[in-house]
Design a protein around this motif. Structure first.
Motif, PDB file in Angstrom:
ATOM      1  N   THR A  53       0.834  -1.189   0.000  1.00  0.00           N
ATOM      2  CA  THR A  53       0.000   0.000   0.000  1.00  0.00           C
ATOM      3  C   THR A  53       0.875   1.246   0.000  1.00  0.00           C
ATOM      4  O   THR A  53       2.034   1.215   0.425  1.00  0.00           O
ATOM      5  N   VAL A  54       0.329   2.350  -0.470  1.00  0.00           N
ATOM      6  CA  VAL A  54       1.119   3.569  -0.717  1.00  0.00           C
ATOM      7  C   VAL A  54       1.960   4.017   0.486  1.00  0.00           C
ATOM      8  O   VAL A  54       3.127   4.406   0.304  1.00  0.00           O
TER       9      VAL A  54
ATOM     10  N   SER B 258      13.343   5.011  -8.375  1.00  0.00           N
ATOM     11  CA  SER B 258      13.776   6.149  -9.190  1.00  0.00           C
ATOM     12  C   SER B 258      12.934   6.172 -10.455  1.00  0.00           C
ATOM     13  O   SER B 258      12.355   5.152 -10.849  1.00  0.00           O
ATOM     14  N   LYS B 259      12.910   7.314 -11.083  1.00  0.00           N
ATOM     15  CA  LYS B 259      12.141   7.430 -12.328  1.00  0.00           C
ATOM     16  C   LYS B 259      12.698   6.499 -13.403  1.00  0.00           C
ATOM     17  O   LYS B 259      11.944   5.886 -14.169  1.00  0.00           O
ATOM     18  N   ASN B 260      14.010   6.368 -13.449  1.00  0.00           N
ATOM     19  CA  ASN B 260      14.627   5.478 -14.447  1.00  0.00           C
ATOM     20  C   ASN B 260      14.248   4.019 -14.206  1.00  0.00           C
ATOM     21  O   ASN B 260      14.022   3.254 -15.148  1.00  0.00           O
ATOM     22  N   LYS B 261      14.198   3.622 -12.921  1.00  0.00           N
ATOM     23  CA  LYS B 261      13.785   2.248 -12.610  1.00  0.00           C
ATOM     24  C   LYS B 261      12.328   2.021 -13.011  1.00  0.00           C
ATOM     25  O   LYS B 261      11.966   0.942 -13.483  1.00  0.00           O
TER      26      LYS B 261
ATOM     27  N   ALA C 180       6.112  -2.565 -10.581  1.00  0.00           N
ATOM     28  CA  ALA C 180       6.422  -1.210 -10.113  1.00  0.00           C
ATOM     29  C   ALA C 180       5.157  -0.361 -10.106  1.00  0.00           C
ATOM     30  O   ALA C 180       4.248  -0.554 -10.925  1.00  0.00           O
ATOM     31  N   PHE C 181       5.131   0.589  -9.167  1.00  0.00           N
ATOM     32  CA  PHE C 181       4.095   1.624  -9.118  1.00  0.00           C
ATOM     33  C   PHE C 181       4.773   2.980  -9.254  1.00  0.00           C
ATOM     34  O   PHE C 181       5.923   3.157  -8.813  1.00  0.00           O
ATOM     35  N   ALA C 182       4.055   3.945  -9.828  1.00  0.00           N
ATOM     36  CA  ALA C 182       4.580   5.302  -9.934  1.00  0.00           C
ATOM     37  C   ALA C 182       3.428   6.291  -9.799  1.00  0.00           C
ATOM     38  O   ALA C 182       2.378   6.105 -10.426  1.00  0.00           O
ATOM     39  N   GLN C 183       3.626   7.319  -8.989  1.00  0.00           N
ATOM     40  CA  GLN C 183       2.582   8.322  -8.801  1.00  0.00           C
ATOM     41  C   GLN C 183       3.073   9.689  -9.247  1.00  0.00           C
ATOM     42  O   GLN C 183       4.200  10.095  -8.964  1.00  0.00           O
ATOM     43  N   ASN C 184       2.185  10.419  -9.920  1.00  0.00           N
ATOM     44  CA  ASN C 184       2.491  11.761 -10.395  1.00  0.00           C
ATOM     45  C   ASN C 184       2.426  12.787  -9.277  1.00  0.00           C
ATOM     46  O   ASN C 184       1.799  12.573  -8.233  1.00  0.00           O
ATOM     47  N   GLU C 185       3.034  13.908  -9.546  1.00  0.00           N
ATOM     48  CA  GLU C 185       2.925  15.075  -8.689  1.00  0.00           C
ATOM     49  C   GLU C 185       1.454  15.381  -8.410  1.00  0.00           C
ATOM     50  O   GLU C 185       0.628  15.411  -9.326  1.00  0.00           O
TER      51      GLU C 185
ATOM     52  N   ILE D 262       5.379  19.313 -16.583  1.00  0.00           N
ATOM     53  CA  ILE D 262       5.027  19.025 -17.986  1.00  0.00           C
ATOM     54  C   ILE D 262       5.581  20.105 -18.905  1.00  0.00           C
ATOM     55  O   ILE D 262       6.113  19.822 -19.991  1.00  0.00           O
ATOM     56  N   GLU D 263       5.484  21.357 -18.466  1.00  0.00           N
ATOM     57  CA  GLU D 263       6.018  22.473 -19.258  1.00  0.00           C
ATOM     58  C   GLU D 263       7.513  22.295 -19.499  1.00  0.00           C
ATOM     59  O   GLU D 263       8.035  22.671 -20.560  1.00  0.00           O
ATOM     60  N   ASN D 264       8.186  21.692 -18.529  1.00  0.00           N
ATOM     61  CA  ASN D 264       9.631  21.463 -18.650  1.00  0.00           C
ATOM     62  C   ASN D 264       9.952  20.133 -19.330  1.00  0.00           C
ATOM     63  O   ASN D 264      11.094  19.653 -19.244  1.00  0.00           O
ATOM     64  N   ASN D 265       8.951  19.541 -19.978  1.00  0.00           N
ATOM     65  CA  ASN D 265       9.126  18.271 -20.692  1.00  0.00           C
ATOM     66  C   ASN D 265       9.622  17.153 -19.777  1.00  0.00           C
ATOM     67  O   ASN D 265      10.433  16.305 -20.163  1.00  0.00           O
ATOM     68  N   GLU D 266       9.101  17.157 -18.564  1.00  0.00           N
ATOM     69  CA  GLU D 266       9.528  16.199 -17.553  1.00  0.00           C
ATOM     70  C   GLU D 266       8.378  15.261 -17.199  1.00  0.00           C
ATOM     71  O   GLU D 266       7.268  15.708 -16.920  1.00  0.00           O
ATOM     72  N   LEU D 267       8.627  13.968 -17.236  1.00  0.00           N
ATOM     73  CA  LEU D 267       7.637  13.017 -16.760  1.00  0.00           C
ATOM     74  C   LEU D 267       7.343  13.344 -15.292  1.00  0.00           C
ATOM     75  O   LEU D 267       8.264  13.367 -14.474  1.00  0.00           O
ATOM     76  N   PRO D 268       6.070  13.590 -14.917  1.00  0.00           N
ATOM     77  CA  PRO D 268       5.779  14.163 -13.602  1.00  0.00           C
ATOM     78  C   PRO D 268       5.733  13.170 -12.453  1.00  0.00           C
ATOM     79  O   PRO D 268       5.118  13.422 -11.420  1.00  0.00           O
ATOM     80  N   VAL D 269       6.382  12.013 -12.606  1.00  0.00           N
ATOM     81  CA  VAL D 269       6.429  11.000 -11.543  1.00  0.00           C
ATOM     82  C   VAL D 269       7.296  11.511 -10.395  1.00  0.00           C
ATOM     83  O   VAL D 269       8.428  11.954 -10.607  1.00  0.00           O
ATOM     84  N   VAL D 270       6.769  11.436  -9.152  1.00  0.00           N
ATOM     85  CA  VAL D 270       7.517  11.937  -7.994  1.00  0.00           C
ATOM     86  C   VAL D 270       7.717  10.886  -6.908  1.00  0.00           C
ATOM     87  O   VAL D 270       8.512  11.080  -5.997  1.00  0.00           O
ATOM     88  N   LYS D 271       6.999   9.776  -6.966  1.00  0.00           N
ATOM     89  CA  LYS D 271       7.172   8.714  -5.974  1.00  0.00           C
ATOM     90  C   LYS D 271       6.744   7.387  -6.567  1.00  0.00           C
ATOM     91  O   LYS D 271       6.061   7.352  -7.612  1.00  0.00           O
ATOM     92  N   GLY D 272       7.111   6.297  -5.919  1.00  0.00           N
ATOM     93  CA  GLY D 272       6.715   4.996  -6.431  1.00  0.00           C
ATOM     94  C   GLY D 272       7.332   3.873  -5.616  1.00  0.00           C
ATOM     95  O   GLY D 272       7.882   4.094  -4.530  1.00  0.00           O
ATOM     96  N   HIS D 273       7.257   2.684  -6.173  1.00  0.00           N
ATOM     97  CA  HIS D 273       7.783   1.505  -5.487  1.00  0.00           C
ATOM     98  C   HIS D 273       8.151   0.463  -6.529  1.00  0.00           C
ATOM     99  O   HIS D 273       7.368   0.174  -7.432  1.00  0.00           O
ATOM    100  N   ILE D 274       9.349  -0.084  -6.401  1.00  0.00           N
ATOM    101  CA  ILE D 274       9.777  -1.196  -7.236  1.00  0.00           C
ATOM    102  C   ILE D 274       9.543  -2.472  -6.434  1.00  0.00           C
ATOM    103  O   ILE D 274      10.088  -2.629  -5.334  1.00  0.00           O
TER     104      ILE D 274
END
Length: 452
Positions: A20-21, A30-33, A335-340, A350-362
């Protein structure tokens, strides 16, 4: 039953994910993972299963004080276009990462209030999503509609785009309850949108009802379900009110704690509602959900294909679910990933061309095994324990399950755990016996709502 409810009505997760979260491991994420895990799952399942898309549309014109969702209150509809632009740009960022054209099998619009957006904005969103994606042969699209602002044009436009399922938030028809939760809507309005959706051709119409709301009484829950049965929705979600003001702040402080039904009073609301739903030919599906036998949710339950993810129960599994929009959560089995969550910060990323993922779990290997066991319990009311023993020794697990066995909530035969009819009320509690993160890291403060 009274003594069992008292015994088992404790804080516990709703298991939209495992872990659970609150127990996601940020140090290992990490975003790369996330991107690596996503692509691995996508390559192996896209052409067979297809993928799911969840789009979070966070705006609401007024605050419903029962709501635990991520939302932003405004009457300024000029926010629609820039937010849709951002979601589509995020979609393009994902497309740039994926190795082949995605095949979409399921798409859901959640919120917030998706019908805050006008029908032309929603049409632009959906058309643009599919410009660069294929449609699975069994594509299912659904959305959440507020009865007060879901227009015939909304319903017709989305139906013409391929939407076949709609969910309307009813909660309760009692005026005192509606005023307390700041969600005033008449039965006639719900009747109007339900009948309009049915006339247009929607195959599955769902109503959400909540028990345990402030000032709710036995009479009000009986009246709500009686009126709901007159409209004969295909599905009904019968949720326990999750009172979590320590998470949602002032949004759930529009009433006093003493105004909320508790213990035996809340138990009676639940039991009465559940019995009434069953008497009106609604079949219990997993946790909190009921459906007519003609609905595909029931059919998937009987066929053992029922699946649960961050969109709720779905009639089929897709390994990959991409979440678009502020606060949206994505899932790729490992894996889970949650946006800002903050909309301004989301738009800036998004304006900065960045995937907005800020947290998650592998997920570790043991996470995957326990995730499957918990998923089986909440989707099929049964699971095989043989794999679980490699993570939780048999003697330890049997000790955890001993009270459920003693109370006839489960039976175990040849390593097969089956939830009894009595035990369906306590599915969340049963799942907690498999939750290694919860057991090993008992929270010092309350993280979860009560299980019943």
């Amino acid at each position: 039953m009274n003594s069992l409810v008292k015994k088992y009505n404790i804080p516990g997760p709703r298991y939209t994910s495992y872990p659970t979260v609150p127990f996601w491991n940020q140090d290992h994420f990490s975003k790369n993972k996330w991107i690596k895990s996503l692509n691995k799952s996508f390559k192996s399942t896209n052409l067979t299963e297809g993928i799911s898309i969840y789009i979070h549309l966070p705006y609401c014109e007024s605050l419903c004080t029962f709501c635990g969702c991520h939302k932003y209150i405004t009457k300024r509809h000029e926010v629609e276009q820039p937010y849709i632009d951002a979601v589509l740009k995020e979609w393009q960022l994902y497309l740039d990462l994926l190795v082949e054209k995605p095949i979409i099998k399921e798409l859901h619009l959640g919120g917030g209030t998706p019908t805050f957006f006008n029908s032309s904005a929603l049409k632009r969103l959906i058309d643009s999503i599919f410009v660069v994606a294929g449609k699975h042969a069994n594509l299912e699209m659904s959305f959440e509609g507020h009865p007060n602002n879901t227009t015939q044009k909304h319903l017709q436009t989305l139906y013409d785009l391929g939407f076949t399922r709609v969910s309307f938030g009813v909660q309760d028809y009692d005026e005192k309850v509606q005023k307390a939760i700041h969600r005033v809507q008449s039965f006639s309005k719900v009747e109007e949108v339900t009948k309009t959706a049915r006339a247009i051709g929607y195959q599955s119409i769902s109503h959400d009802i909540i028990y345990g709301l402030p000032f709710q009484t036995l009479n009000s829950i009986e009246d709500t379900i009686k009126k709901t049965s007159q409209l004969n929705p295909d599905r009904i979600s019968f949720y326990s009110y999750a009172h979590v003001p320590w998470i949602k702040g002032n949004g759930q402080r529009g009433f006093k704690d003493t105004d909320i039904p508790k213990d035996d009073e809340k138990r009676l609301l639940y039991e009465t509602g559940r019995n009434m739903l069953q008497s009106h030919d609604y079949y219990e599906i997993g946790m909190d959900h009921f459906s007519k036998t003609s609905d595909n949710l029931y059919k998937s339950f009987k066929n053992n294909t029922l699946h649960r993810n961050f969109m709720g129960y779905t009639p089929f599994k897709t390994t990959v679910m991409i979440g678009l929009g502020a606060s949206a959560i994505a899932d790729c089995e490992t894996a889970f990933a949650q946006n800002e969550k903050n909309i301004t910060a989301y738009l800036k990323r998004i304006e900065n061309n960045e995937l907005p993922v800020v947290k998650g779990h592998i997920l570790l290997g043991e996470d995957v095994i326990l995730r499957h066991a918990i998923s089986d319990i909440i989707c099929k009311f049964k699971t095989n324990l043989s794999n679980v023993y490699s993570i939780i020794p048999e003697d330890v697990l049997m000790k955890r399950l001993s009270e459920f066995l003693k109370d006839d909530l489960i039976i175990i035969n040849n390593d097969q755990l089956t939830v009894t009819d009595l035990g369906k009320t306590f599915v969340r509690n049963i799942c907690m016996a498999f939750d290694e993160y919860l057991i090993k890291n008992q929270p010092k403060t309350q993280l979860f709502s009560m299980t019943i």
